[in-house]
Design an enzyme around this catalytic site. Sequence first.
Site, PDB file in Angstrom:
ATOM      1  N   ALA A 116      35.556  42.390  41.409  1.00 42.62           N
ATOM      2  CA  ALA A 116      35.310  42.547  42.840  1.00 42.62           C
ATOM      3  C   ALA A 116      33.931  42.051  43.223  1.00 42.62           C
ATOM      4  CB  ALA A 116      35.447  44.010  43.231  1.00 42.62           C
ATOM      5  N   ASN A 117      33.733  41.861  44.523  1.00 43.60           N
ATOM      6  CA  ASN A 117      32.417  41.587  45.078  1.00 43.60           C
ATOM      7  C   ASN A 117      31.949  42.820  45.816  1.00 43.60           C
ATOM      8  OD1 ASN A 117      32.438  38.943  44.210  1.00 43.60           O
ATOM      9  ND2 ASN A 117      31.824  38.137  46.189  1.00 43.60           N
ATOM     10  N   ARG A 118      30.664  43.006  45.947  1.00 40.60           N
ATOM     11  CA  ARG A 118      30.151  44.127  46.715  1.00 40.60           C
ATOM     12  C   ARG A 118      30.121  43.752  48.182  1.00 40.60           C
ATOM     13  NH1 ARG A 118      24.623  46.440  44.876  1.00 40.60           N
ATOM     14  NH2 ARG A 118      25.223  48.036  46.370  1.00 40.60           N
ATOM     15  N   VAL A 171      33.916  36.624  49.214  1.00 33.05           N
ATOM     16  CA  VAL A 171      35.096  36.207  48.454  1.00 33.05           C
ATOM     17  C   VAL A 171      34.709  36.067  46.982  1.00 33.05           C
ATOM     18  CG1 VAL A 171      36.898  34.448  48.275  1.00 33.05           C
ATOM     19  CG2 VAL A 171      35.836  34.917  50.502  1.00 33.05           C
ATOM     20  N   PRO A 196      35.366  42.513  50.703  1.00 39.16           N
ATOM     21  CA  PRO A 196      35.383  41.800  49.417  1.00 39.16           C
ATOM     22  C   PRO A 196      36.793  41.261  49.153  1.00 39.16           C
ATOM     23  CG  PRO A 196      35.762  44.121  49.031  1.00 39.16           C
ATOM     24  CD  PRO A 196      35.665  43.946  50.541  1.00 39.16           C
TER      25      PRO A 196
END
Length: 214
Positions: free
Chosen positions: A33-35, A100, A21
Site C-alpha cells: 500500500a501507499n500512505r 497510486v 491509496p
Amino acid sequence: PPLAGSEGPLAGKHVLVTAGPTHEPIDPVRVLANRSSGKQGFAIAAAAARAGARVTLVAGPVSLPTPFGVTRVDVMTAVQMRDAVIAALPADIAFMVAAVADWRVAASASKLKKGDGPPELQFEANPDILRELGERPDRPGLLIGFAAETDDVIANATAKLERKKADWIVANDVSGDVMGSDHNRVHIVTRDGVTDMGAMTKAQVAQMLIDRIS
Ligand code: CTP
Ligand code: CA
C-alpha cells in the site's frame, strides 16, 4: 447548498478526482500500500461539487464519507483505478490526487506462511494514470497532478509536469507530518512558473484550487 451541477462557477463541468491509496494484493490477507488518508482528494471533490460541478470521485481504500453531491467509485488496485478513470471520461478537469502504488506483485492465491521464510516478491510496474490521461486524444482540458516529495520538491514537480503532460502539478513537501494530517503546504507548478501557496488546511487547499480554476 446549491444542487450539484445546477449552479455555481463550475456548473455544467465534469470534474474527475482520484483519491486515497491503492492496495496491491500480495496474498489473500496482505497488501502492498501507499500512505494516503484520501483527505485532500475528498476535500477537492467536495469543493468542486459546491462550485456546481458534476463530480466523479474514484477512491482507493479510505475511511471517509462521500462528499455531498459527489458520485463515488470505489476501487482497490491501480489497474482498477485506471479502468474507472477511463470509464468516467470525458472530463473537463481532472485532479489526480491518489497515491497510486507504482508497482504490483504477482499475488499468491493462498496465504503465504511465515514459517516458509520471507517471500521473494516479483514486482511489476503499474499503469501511470496521470501520464495515460496526458497522452489521450480525449485528455481533460485541465489536467492537474499532485507530487508528494521529500527532497528537491520544485525540481521533481517540474519534471513530472513535463513527463506526464499535465497543466499543473500541486507539489507538497511530505518530509514533515503531512500524511494523514489536516494540513498541507503546497506549491503550484505550471509552465508559467511556481506559486508558493503557504501553509493551509487541506480544506483550504481544496477551495483555493477550485477558486483558481473557476
Ligand atoms: N500517478 C498516477 N498513476 C501512477 C503514479 C502516479 O496517476 N501509477 C499520479 C499521482 O496521482 C500524482 C502524480 O502522478 O498526481 C505524481 O505521482 P508521484 O508518485 O509523485 O509520481 P511518480 O511518477 O510515480 O514518481 P515517483 O513516485 O518516482 O516520485
Ligand atoms: Ca509514485
